[in-house]
Design a protein around this motif. Sequence first.
Motif, short mmCIF file in Angstrom:
data_model
loop_
_atom_site.label_atom_id
_atom_site.label_comp_id
_atom_site.label_asym_id
_atom_site.label_seq_id
_atom_site.Cartn_x
_atom_site.Cartn_y
_atom_site.Cartn_z
N GLY A 62 0.78 -1.23 0.00
CA GLY A 62 0.00 0.00 0.00
C GLY A 62 0.81 1.28 0.00
O GLY A 62 0.24 2.36 0.09
N SER A 63 2.14 1.19 -0.09
CA SER A 63 3.00 2.38 -0.09
C SER A 63 3.93 2.37 -1.30
O SER A 63 4.33 1.31 -1.77
CB SER A 63 3.86 2.42 1.17
N VAL A 64 4.28 3.58 -1.74
CA VAL A 64 5.24 3.70 -2.84
C VAL A 64 6.63 3.39 -2.28
O VAL A 64 7.08 4.03 -1.33
CB VAL A 64 5.20 5.11 -3.46
N VAL A 65 7.30 2.41 -2.88
CA VAL A 65 8.62 2.01 -2.39
C VAL A 65 9.73 2.29 -3.40
O VAL A 65 10.91 2.27 -3.04
CB VAL A 65 8.65 0.51 -2.01
N GLN A 83 14.12 13.05 -10.18
CA GLN A 83 14.52 12.10 -9.14
C GLN A 83 14.21 12.65 -7.74
O GLN A 83 13.78 11.90 -6.86
CB GLN A 83 16.01 11.76 -9.26
N ASP A 84 14.44 13.96 -7.55
CA ASP A 84 14.15 14.58 -6.27
C ASP A 84 12.67 14.48 -5.92
O ASP A 84 12.31 14.16 -4.78
CB ASP A 84 14.60 16.05 -6.28
N SER A 85 11.82 14.73 -6.90
CA SER A 85 10.37 14.66 -6.66
C SER A 85 9.94 13.25 -6.30
O SER A 85 9.14 13.04 -5.38
CB SER A 85 9.61 15.15 -7.90
N ILE A 86 10.48 12.27 -7.00
CA ILE A 86 10.14 10.86 -6.71
C ILE A 86 10.62 10.51 -5.30
O ILE A 86 9.90 9.86 -4.54
CB ILE A 86 10.74 9.92 -7.78
N ALA A 87 11.83 10.94 -4.94
CA ALA A 87 12.37 10.65 -3.61
C ALA A 87 11.50 11.28 -2.52
O ALA A 87 11.28 10.67 -1.47
CB ALA A 87 13.81 11.15 -3.51
N GLN A 88 11.01 12.50 -2.76
CA GLN A 88 10.14 13.16 -1.79
C GLN A 88 8.85 12.37 -1.59
O GLN A 88 8.36 12.23 -0.47
CB GLN A 88 9.79 14.58 -2.24
N GLY A 93 5.31 9.86 1.52
CA GLY A 93 4.13 9.04 1.29
C GLY A 93 2.95 9.81 0.72
O GLY A 93 1.86 9.29 0.61
N SER A 94 3.19 11.07 0.36
CA SER A 94 2.09 11.90 -0.16
C SER A 94 2.59 12.81 -1.28
O SER A 94 3.56 13.54 -1.09
CB SER A 94 1.51 12.75 0.96
#
Length: 133
Positions: A62-65, A83-88, A93-94
């Motif tokens: 249920g979470s982005v990993v 990449q920064d946005s994906i890492a955030q 989790g939001s």
Amino acid sequence: MKKRGLITASAVFLAVSAAAIVAGIAKTHADSVPALLIDGRWEGTGAGLNGPITISLTVKDGSVVEGAVLSEDETDFAKPAIQDSIAQLIKTGSVKKVDTVSGATFTSKGTIEAMKNALALANGGKAEPKKAY
């Protein structure tokens, strides 16, 4: 007869008001509770500065990993913003907590849009891509 009509009108007003309050509380609660994401790999596309940005997000329990860039045409200066946005997103989790990167605003917004579209699919909905800027 006037008194009875006033009482009836008051009762209707109170009933409608109560229903509106309950509906408002339910909506607020639904907005604050994160949607349950379906496990899997989900792709989304957003409009970057130089063209579409397509990413994939992996959801587990249920979470982005994990997140990966599938395609983009952004400048070398702006690429790290993706990449920064994906890492955030993975950290917080939001997607609502993902900040745009100064100097790469359109790339950041395109990545956020791509993430929203991928998450919409992971939530059983459908993606709504926008046209390029």
